[in-house]
Each structure stands twice: as C-alpha cells, then as structure tokens.
Scaffold this motif. Structure first.
Motif, PDB file in Angstrom:
ATOM      1  N   UNK A   1      21.809   1.075 -15.760  1.00 36.86           N
ATOM      2  CA  UNK A   1      21.531   1.889 -16.955  1.00 36.86           C
ATOM      3  C   UNK A   1      22.679   2.857 -17.230  1.00 36.86           C
ATOM      4  N   UNK A   2      23.122   2.917 -18.477  1.00 32.74           N
ATOM      5  CA  UNK A   2      24.214   3.820 -18.818  1.00 32.74           C
ATOM      6  C   UNK A   2      23.706   5.253 -18.883  1.00 32.74           C
ATOM      7  N   UNK A   3      24.574   6.197 -18.522  1.00 28.68           N
ATOM      8  CA  UNK A   3      24.238   7.606 -18.571  1.00 28.68           C
ATOM      9  C   UNK A   3      24.593   8.170 -19.942  1.00 28.68           C
ATOM     10  N   UNK A   4      24.151   9.388 -20.199  1.00 26.81           N
ATOM     11  CA  UNK A   4      24.481  10.044 -21.457  1.00 26.81           C
ATOM     12  C   UNK A   4      25.830  10.735 -21.395  1.00 26.81           C
ATOM     13  N   UNK A   5      26.411  10.776 -20.195  1.00 28.80           N
ATOM     14  CA  UNK A   5      27.713  11.406 -20.003  1.00 28.80           C
ATOM     15  C   UNK A   5      28.426  10.690 -18.859  1.00 28.80           C
ATOM     16  N   UNK A   6      29.604  11.168 -18.481  1.00 31.73           N
ATOM     17  CA  UNK A   6      30.380  10.511 -17.443  1.00 31.73           C
ATOM     18  C   UNK A   6      29.629  10.465 -16.112  1.00 31.73           C
ATOM     19  N   UNK A   7      29.659   9.325 -15.459  1.00 34.55           N
ATOM     20  CA  UNK A   7      29.153   9.209 -14.092  1.00 34.55           C
ATOM     21  C   UNK A   7      30.327   9.425 -13.140  1.00 34.55           C
ATOM     22  N   UNK A   8      30.230  10.445 -12.283  1.00 33.43           N
ATOM     23  CA  UNK A   8      31.369  10.837 -11.450  1.00 33.43           C
ATOM     24  C   UNK A   8      31.176  10.533  -9.970  1.00 33.43           C
ATOM     25  N   UNK A   9      29.988  10.085  -9.571  1.00 31.87           N
ATOM     26  CA  UNK A   9      29.773   9.819  -8.144  1.00 31.87           C
ATOM     27  C   UNK A   9      28.701   8.750  -7.982  1.00 31.87           C
ATOM     28  N   UNK A  10      29.015   7.686  -7.241  1.00 29.88           N
ATOM     29  CA  UNK A  10      28.021   6.698  -6.807  1.00 29.88           C
ATOM     30  C   UNK A  10      28.194   6.510  -5.305  1.00 29.88           C
ATOM     31  N   UNK A  11      27.077   6.496  -4.592  1.00 30.29           N
ATOM     32  CA  UNK A  11      27.110   6.390  -3.132  1.00 30.29           C
ATOM     33  C   UNK A  11      26.021   5.431  -2.671  1.00 30.29           C
ATOM     34  N   UNK A  12      26.430   4.376  -1.962  1.00 29.71           N
ATOM     35  CA  UNK A  12      25.458   3.466  -1.369  1.00 29.71           C
ATOM     36  C   UNK A  12      24.781   4.139  -0.178  1.00 29.71           C
ATOM     37  N   UNK A  13      23.503   3.856  -0.011  1.00 26.67           N
ATOM     38  CA  UNK A  13      22.840   4.275   1.220  1.00 26.67           C
ATOM     39  C   UNK A  13      23.361   3.416   2.372  1.00 26.67           C
ATOM     40  N   UNK A  14      23.818   4.029   3.465  1.00 26.80           N
ATOM     41  CA  UNK A  14      24.315   3.229   4.591  1.00 26.80           C
ATOM     42  C   UNK A  14      23.214   2.526   5.373  1.00 26.80           C
ATOM     43  N   UNK A  15      21.971   2.945   5.164  1.00 29.17           N
ATOM     44  CA  UNK A  15      20.863   2.415   5.963  1.00 29.17           C
ATOM     45  C   UNK A  15      19.818   1.660   5.156  1.00 29.17           C
ATOM     46  N   UNK A  16      19.739   1.915   3.854  1.00 29.66           N
ATOM     47  CA  UNK A  16      18.732   1.277   3.003  1.00 29.66           C
ATOM     48  C   UNK A  16      19.429   0.261   2.101  1.00 29.66           C
ATOM     49  N   UNK A  17      19.334  -1.030   2.388  1.00 28.10           N
ATOM     50  CA  UNK A  17      20.010  -2.040   1.563  1.00 28.10           C
ATOM     51  C   UNK A  17      19.546  -1.987   0.110  1.00 28.10           C
ATOM     52  N   UNK A  18      20.485  -2.197  -0.802  1.00 28.67           N
ATOM     53  CA  UNK A  18      20.234  -2.272  -2.246  1.00 28.67           C
ATOM     54  C   UNK A  18      19.969  -0.919  -2.893  1.00 28.67           C
ATOM     55  N   UNK A  19      20.038   0.173  -2.136  1.00 27.89           N
ATOM     56  CA  UNK A  19      19.751   1.504  -2.673  1.00 27.89           C
ATOM     57  C   UNK A  19      21.053   2.289  -2.804  1.00 27.89           C
ATOM     58  N   UNK A  20      21.225   2.950  -3.962  1.00 29.74           N
ATOM     59  CA  UNK A  20      22.389   3.802  -4.148  1.00 29.74           C
ATOM     60  C   UNK A  20      22.021   5.011  -4.983  1.00 29.74           C
ATOM     61  N   UNK A  21      22.828   6.068  -4.847  1.00 31.34           N
ATOM     62  CA  UNK A  21      22.647   7.287  -5.628  1.00 31.34           C
ATOM     63  C   UNK A  21      23.736   7.371  -6.686  1.00 31.34           C
ATOM     64  N   UNK A  22      23.368   7.859  -7.854  1.00 25.78           N
ATOM     65  CA  UNK A  22      24.295   7.962  -8.981  1.00 25.78           C
ATOM     66  C   UNK A  22      24.182   9.364  -9.577  1.00 25.78           C
ATOM     67  N   UNK A  23      25.335   9.979  -9.857  1.00 29.54           N
ATOM     68  CA  UNK A  23      25.360  11.341 -10.385  1.00 29.54           C
ATOM     69  C   UNK A  23      26.244  11.391 -11.623  1.00 29.54           C
ATOM     70  N   UNK A  24      25.814  12.103 -12.652  1.00 31.27           N
ATOM     71  CA  UNK A  24      26.574  12.165 -13.895  1.00 31.27           C
ATOM     72  C   UNK A  24      26.542  13.575 -14.463  1.00 31.27           C
ATOM     73  N   UNK A  25      27.436  13.810 -15.433  1.00 24.71           N
ATOM     74  CA  UNK A  25      27.522  15.116 -16.057  1.00 24.71           C
ATOM     75  C   UNK A  25      26.387  15.384 -17.038  1.00 24.71           C
ATOM     76  N   UNK A  26      25.467  14.448 -17.220  1.00 24.21           N
ATOM     77  CA  UNK A  26      24.296  14.732 -18.034  1.00 24.21           C
ATOM     78  C   UNK A  26      23.227  15.482 -17.248  1.00 24.21           C
ATOM     79  N   UNK A  27      23.553  15.836 -15.990  1.00 25.42           N
ATOM     80  CA  UNK A  27      22.644  16.646 -15.184  1.00 25.42           C
ATOM     81  C   UNK A  27      21.584  15.855 -14.468  1.00 25.42           C
ATOM     82  N   UNK A  28      21.854  14.578 -14.177  1.00 25.81           N
ATOM     83  CA  UNK A  28      20.857  13.727 -13.532  1.00 25.81           C
ATOM     84  C   UNK A  28      21.395  13.144 -12.231  1.00 25.81           C
ATOM     85  N   UNK A  29      20.649  13.326 -11.157  1.00 17.62           N
ATOM     86  CA  UNK A  29      20.896  12.663  -9.886  1.00 17.62           C
ATOM     87  C   UNK A  29      19.829  11.578  -9.745  1.00 17.62           C
TER      88      UNK A  29
END
Length: 407
Positions: free
Chosen positions: A317-345
């Motif tokens: 899903x596209x964010x409303x602003x720049x996405x500046x950080x994506x991090x895969x979970x090292x322990x949970x397969x297929x799970x990642x965190x995404x952070x953007x300047x639209x104020x959403x983690x």
C-alpha cells in the motif's frame, strides 16, 4: 497507466494485510531475540513534523499481536534529541546480564545513545546507559554486528565510520576500522556482512561505497558507479546468504535504482532493479529469504523484488508521504515494519498477496498486478521429503541436496 492496471493496483493494495499500526513518525528496530520477537522500538524521526508541530522526541517500546490491529505501548521515555537510526542488539541476553539486549540510537546531534530496554519497560530508573560523543554530524548509519553482538558500527559526516565496543555498556570504547577515504561525504548507511563477521560496508552521499576489514584494520575495496558519479547513495545491504553480494540504493531522483553488486568484480553492478520514479530512501533484504528485497522512497511507493531475477513481486500500500524506513522482522517470517512522513508506523505482512508479473525492464508502473505467486518463499518450502516407489526404491530430497533427488 490503463484503468485496468489502476484497478488491479488498487486491489493489490487493498489485499495487503496491515497487521497493526500506530500514529508515529519514527524509525524502528525489532526485538533482538526469539523471546522478544513481538517487540518493536520506536524513536521519533529527525526532520519529521507532526500536525500539532510538537517538537519533542520519544523512545518507546510497543508489542504487536498478530491477531489484533492494535500496538500495545509498553513503555517509553522522552529524549533530548531526535533519531536518524535505531538498532537493537542481543548483547547480554545469553548470559542474562541484560535480558532484553541493548538499544542504540543514532541522533541528530551526532551522538550515539545507548539504552537498556528492560528499564524502558519497568519505567523506573533512567534507561540511558551511555552516550558516545565521537561523530561530527547526524548519525545516519548504525548497526549491531549480528555475530559479535557487542560491536556497534556507526557512520556520520566527514566520512566518519567508528566501531563501538559495548562489552561494558556503561563504559563503551570506540575505535576506527581503518583510515577513512580521501573523499569526504556524509555516511548514509553501514551494514555488517552476514557471513563474515569482521567485514563491514558503508556507503555515502557522494556515491562511494567502502568495504572494511576489521582484522586488517583498513578498507579492502571501494566502488562507485562510473556511469553515474554524481549518484547520491542512501542504503547498502548485504545478501543474507551470498557473502560477496550487496545492494546499493540511490536517493537521487535522476537515477532511482537499486544496484546489485558482486564484489568479486566491483567494476560495475551485475543488475539493476528499476521501478521507482523518485529517489529511494530505504531498502532491506529479507533475512529469511534472499530472493525477497523491499524498497521504498520519495514516490510514496513500497516495492517488493526478487533480486535474483530482477523482477517485481508486488507493491505494498502506498503512503501519503515519503516512506523513509522499512525493517524486516528477524524472527517473524513475512512481517515487516514501515514508517513514513505521514505519521504512520505500520506492521505489514506479505502473506496471501497478489503478485505482479515480471517487470522485464519496463519498470513497475507497467507491471500487471493480480497473478498468483509462482514461487513459495523460503520459509514455506519443505526442508526435506521422501516417497516410496516400485522395486523397493525410496526417493528423498533435502535442502542440503541443492535441488537434487536421491534414490
């Protein structure tokens, strides 16, 4: 793009399961051990402004539940400076001296803050364990060594790269990995090799990438794209299984590409992933499957790639602003965190996603979304199997047989 492609793209985004989310403009780090796999640390991103123009900064811990869309806040503390980078190491977990490991933050004022997550959870004593004051300029590169967990690599302005030894977290010692290059620029990212523990890579806004050998205490190779010497690099990341392969991302709007380099021949990249329309700010190689790579940037898009085939797998899903950080979970397969300047983690899952057709060099905007995946990710593949046949024969295979079948 055609109306059909736009509809397909929207269906793809709608199908993307958002596991959980919280309103934060922050950089993140996942829990460092299997026992803490559902914990996420969040540090307020430097340069981000909230709707209320709140200029405070916080370090917080959240817990995710894969069966709930809420992220439970477990604790937090206000900090004096904002974060450019956050990393979570497992030093002290094995011997029980620091049960939750160590959190390190690369700060906007050039310092590195060392925190004890256990004290963040308890809410008692100050979780700040130590402050490292060595860098001049914001610390944008920061990563714990995955094998020697007491070693922390950092990079900042003036091509400065340091190694911090946290064997005694309250009294960190700092040393150089070697003589820095003559070319002076801000370090954008540092990354430890996943196969050779004493090898470190750094990349800078000048487009120069350097590989350091801690045993030799010097840089062993440096490389840059000779066809685009003005390229402004933002990310460098090692292939989790191929020791000589790295991906380098460019945040330059004129060349928003991901380049796959094999350092056995560092004269030119072996392939390029083309799909973003503006500069790439973040990229991460999946630790559980080297054939999955995710990237995001100034075009508000987050793309998932198969780097071995230079193909687009899917668009998140596209964010409303720049996405500046994506991090895969090292322990949970297929799970990642995404952070953007639209104020959403957001915490996202790749499970049951539609898959884009191969890019075939035309870019992701030309890819048709809606096909089913052709290849199961590595964590879903059978590690071994066997079957009986006629004549008393048994055929079997295993991951160690490299795709062969024995009879």
């Amino acid at each position: 793009a055609s109306p059909r492609r736009e509809r397909d793209r929207e269906r793809s985004r709608a199908a993307m399961p958002r596991v959980a989310s919280v309103s934060r403009s922050s950089t993140v780090a996942w829990g460092a051990s299997p026992a803490h796999a559902h914990l996420i640390a969040s540090g307020t991103k430097a340069g981000a402004i909230s709707d209320s123009f709140d200029n405070t900064s916080h370090l917080e811990l959240f817990q995710i539940d894969l069966n709930s869309s809420d992220m439970l806040r477990l604790g937090g503390v206000q900090t004096t400076e904002r974060f450019h980078r956050l990393t979570w190491g497992n030093a002290g977990i094995d011997d029980g001296s620091i049960p939750y490991g160590i959190l390190a933050g690369g700060m906007d004022d050039g310092t590195i803050k060392i925190y004890n997550p256990e004290l963040l959870l308890s809410g008692g004593a100050d979780p700040l364990v130590a402050t490292v004051e060595k860098h001049s300029g914001p610390v944008r590169g920061l990563e714990f060594n995955p094998t020697m967990s007491h070693l922390l690599a950092s990079g900042a302005g003036e091509s400065e790269v340091y190694i911090t030894d946290l064997s005694h977290p309250t009294k960190p010692s700092v040393f150089h990995p070697g003589v820095k290059p003559n070319q002076s620029a801000d370090i954008a990212c540092v990354a430890w090799n996943r196969k050779v523990a004493h090898i470190l890579a750094s990349t800078s806004h000048s487009g120069l990438s350097v590989v350091w050998d801690l045993k030799l205490k010097r840089p062993v190779i440096s490389f840059t794209d000779t066809n685009n010497k003005g390229q402004r690099n933002s990310v460098i990341a090692w292939n989790p299984e191929v020791a000589t392969q790295v991906v380098v991302a460019s945040e330059d709007d004129a060349s928003p590409t991901l380049q796959i380099w094999d350092l056995r021949n560092a004269l030119a990249p072996v392939s390029e992933l083309v799909g973003h329309t503006k500069g790439i700010l973040t990229a991460a190689w999946c630790p559980n499957d080297p054939q999955i790579l995710v990237s995001a940037g100034k075009d508000n898009r987050t793309l998932c790639w198969d780097p071995s085939r230079s193909e687009l797998i899917c668009e998140m899903p596209s964010a409303a602003n720049w996405t500046f950080d994506v991090q895969w979970s090292p322990r949970l397969p297929a799970i990642l965190a995404s952070c953007s300047f639209d104020g959403e983690l957001s915490v996202l899952s790749l499970q049951d996603l539609p898959v884009a057709d191969a890019v075939n060099g035309y870019g992701a905007e030309h890819a048709h979304v809606g096909a089913r995946p052709m290849r199961a990710p590595k964590w879903l593949q059978r590690p071994c199997g066997a079957t009986f046949g006629f004549g008393g024969k048994i055929a079997y295979f295993s991951s160690a047989s490299a795709g062969g079948v024995s009879v």
